[in-house]
Design a protein around this motif. Structure first.
Motif, PDB file in Angstrom:
ATOM      1  N   LYS A  18       1.010  -0.932   0.003  1.00 49.36           N
ATOM      2  CA  LYS A  18      -0.071   0.018   0.090  1.00 49.36           C
ATOM      3  C   LYS A  18       0.829   1.110  -0.113  1.00 49.36           C
ATOM      4  O   LYS A  18       0.579   2.204  -0.738  1.00 49.36           O
ATOM      5  CB  LYS A  18      -1.069   0.033   1.231  1.00 49.36           C
ATOM      6  CG  LYS A  18      -2.164   1.063   1.185  1.00 49.36           C
ATOM      7  CD  LYS A  18      -2.908   0.952  -0.093  1.00 49.36           C
ATOM      8  CE  LYS A  18      -3.940   2.045   0.101  1.00 49.36           C
ATOM      9  NZ  LYS A  18      -4.576   1.885  -1.099  1.00 49.36           N
ATOM     10  N   THR A  19       1.865   1.230   0.614  1.00 46.17           N
ATOM     11  CA  THR A  19       3.112   2.291   0.592  1.00 46.17           C
ATOM     12  C   THR A  19       3.439   2.481  -0.619  1.00 46.17           C
ATOM     13  O   THR A  19       3.636   3.632  -1.089  1.00 46.17           O
ATOM     14  CB  THR A  19       4.152   2.087   1.765  1.00 46.17           C
ATOM     15  OG1 THR A  19       3.494   1.806   3.224  1.00 46.17           O
ATOM     16  CG2 THR A  19       5.006   3.254   1.794  1.00 46.17           C
ATOM     17  N   GLU A  21       2.032   1.609  -3.450  1.00 45.47           N
ATOM     18  CA  GLU A  21       1.122   2.338  -4.282  1.00 45.47           C
ATOM     19  C   GLU A  21       0.732   3.593  -4.385  1.00 45.47           C
ATOM     20  O   GLU A  21       0.907   4.509  -5.060  1.00 45.47           O
ATOM     21  CB  GLU A  21      -0.308   1.687  -4.173  1.00 45.47           C
ATOM     22  CG  GLU A  21      -1.476   2.143  -4.834  1.00 45.47           C
ATOM     23  CD  GLU A  21      -2.944   1.557  -4.459  1.00 45.47           C
ATOM     24  OE1 GLU A  21      -3.279   1.015  -5.081  1.00 45.47           O
ATOM     25  OE2 GLU A  21      -3.109   1.829  -3.388  1.00 45.47           O
ATOM     26  N   ALA A  22       1.040   4.302  -2.952  1.00 45.04           N
ATOM     27  CA  ALA A  22       0.678   5.893  -2.644  1.00 45.04           C
ATOM     28  C   ALA A  22       1.734   6.307  -3.054  1.00 45.04           C
ATOM     29  O   ALA A  22       1.502   7.684  -3.404  1.00 45.04           O
ATOM     30  CB  ALA A  22       0.224   5.687  -1.218  1.00 45.04           C
ATOM     31  N   MET A  23       3.041   6.087  -2.684  1.00 45.03           N
ATOM     32  CA  MET A  23       4.077   6.990  -2.661  1.00 45.03           C
ATOM     33  C   MET A  23       5.141   7.071  -3.888  1.00 45.03           C
ATOM     34  O   MET A  23       6.078   7.677  -4.009  1.00 45.03           O
ATOM     35  CB  MET A  23       4.972   6.433  -1.374  1.00 45.03           C
ATOM     36  CG  MET A  23       4.231   6.719  -0.005  1.00 45.03           C
ATOM     37  SD  MET A  23       3.837   8.377   0.328  1.00 45.03           S
ATOM     38  CE  MET A  23       5.574   9.213   0.116  1.00 45.03           C
ATOM     39  N   ARG A  34       8.027   5.668   6.298  1.00 41.97           N
ATOM     40  CA  ARG A  34       6.572   6.104   5.845  1.00 41.97           C
ATOM     41  C   ARG A  34       5.507   5.137   6.718  1.00 41.97           C
ATOM     42  O   ARG A  34       4.463   5.692   7.006  1.00 41.97           O
ATOM     43  CB  ARG A  34       6.336   5.786   4.272  1.00 41.97           C
ATOM     44  CG  ARG A  34       5.028   6.455   3.970  1.00 41.97           C
ATOM     45  CD  ARG A  34       4.856   7.845   4.135  1.00 41.97           C
ATOM     46  NE  ARG A  34       3.530   8.179   3.535  1.00 41.97           N
ATOM     47  CZ  ARG A  34       2.877   9.013   4.095  1.00 41.97           C
ATOM     48  NH1 ARG A  34       3.483  10.067   5.028  1.00 41.97           N
ATOM     49  NH2 ARG A  34       1.595   9.253   3.947  1.00 41.97           N
ATOM     50  N   THR A  38       2.676   6.667   9.024  1.00 37.07           N
ATOM     51  CA  THR A  38       1.249   6.684   8.757  1.00 37.07           C
ATOM     52  C   THR A  38       0.567   6.125   9.872  1.00 37.07           C
ATOM     53  O   THR A  38      -0.519   6.194  10.166  1.00 37.07           O
ATOM     54  CB  THR A  38       1.038   5.589   7.394  1.00 37.07           C
ATOM     55  OG1 THR A  38       1.759   6.162   6.166  1.00 37.07           O
ATOM     56  CG2 THR A  38      -0.444   5.087   7.017  1.00 37.07           C
TER      57      THR A  38
END
Length: 113
Positions: A18-19, A21-23, A34, A38
């Motif tokens: 997920k990190t 994907e987001a970053m 991160r 989060t």
């Protein structure tokens, strides 16, 4: 000062994906930081567990790595999400949603008629 908690077994890969994907592309230390940020610094993240998780995800084809230069001008491996990784993230997110939904039934049982 708040007490940090350990990362639940089986959730680190989901948080890494997920990190990613987001970053966008990040190196291992950046991913670890991160995840801690989060969590509002509530998670206790052992950096020694992040790199084996990254290696496993890379071996599975969920991420790919490429050498680059970090913000501190050091050589570092940067990780990117693959198409297979996006599919894995979707699957693991669905599984996590289902698991937390089931647990919620136990933690907040409906009043019996």
């Amino acid at each position: 000062m708040r007490e940090k908690i350990d990362v639940w077994q089986g959730t680190l890969a989901l948080m890494v994906l997920k990190t990613r994907e987001a970053m966008g592309p990040l190196h291992g230390y950046g991913i670890a930081r991160r995840i801690e940020q989060t969590s509002d610094n509530l998670l206790s993240l052992n950096y020694g567990t992040v790199y084996p998780a990254l290696l496993k995800l890379e071996q599975e084809g969920a991420i790919v790595s490429e050498w680059g230069v970090s913000d501190t001008n050091r050589k570092a491996k940067f990780y990117k999400l693959t198409r297979a990784g996006r599919k894995q993230l979707e699957r693991e997110t669905r599984d996590w949603d289902q698991t937390t939904s089931i647990l919620a039934r136990f933690l907040s049982p409906a009043e019996e008629a």
